[in-house]
Write a protein that holds these residues in place. Structure first.
Motif: not given
Length: 78
Positions: A42-47, A49-61
Motif C-alpha cells: 500500500x503506497x500513500x503520500x503525505x502532505x 511529499x514523503x511516500x509511505x509503503x506498507x506491506x498489504x499482508x501486515x495491515x490490520x486496519x
C-alpha cells in the motif's frame, strides 16, 4: 485527511496526514488489498511529499478521518 494504519505485531499505528480525499485513499487501499497492483504494498503520500509503503499482508486496519485541528491556548477557570 488523517490516515491511521494498524500494522500486525506492532504496538503502534502509522499516522499519515494526506492531501488526498477520503474516497481517493479508500480506492488506493482497496486496490492494494485486492491484489490489483503488481506489488503487495500500500503506497500513500503525505502532505510533505514523503511516500509511505506498507506491506498489504501486515495491515490490520485502516482508519480514514478528518485531521484534528490542534488548539493552542489555555482554559481559564474551572
Amino acid at each position: 485527511m488523517e490516515v491511521k494504519i494498524g500494522v500486525q505485531h506492532s504496538p503502534r499505528e502509522l499516522v499519515i496526514d494526506s492531501p488526498q480525499t477520503p474516497d481517493e485513499i479508500a480506492a488506493e487501499v482497496t486496490k492494494a488489498m485486492s491484489g490489483a497492483t503488481k506489488d503487495s504494498l500500500l503506497t500513500l503520500v503525505d502532505d510533505r511529499g514523503r511516500r509511505v509503503l506498507v506491506p498489504v499482508d501486515r495491515i490490520a486496519y485502516v482508519e480514514i478521518a478528518q485531521a484534528d485541528q490542534r488548539r493552542v491556548g489555555f482554559i481559564a477557570g474551572s
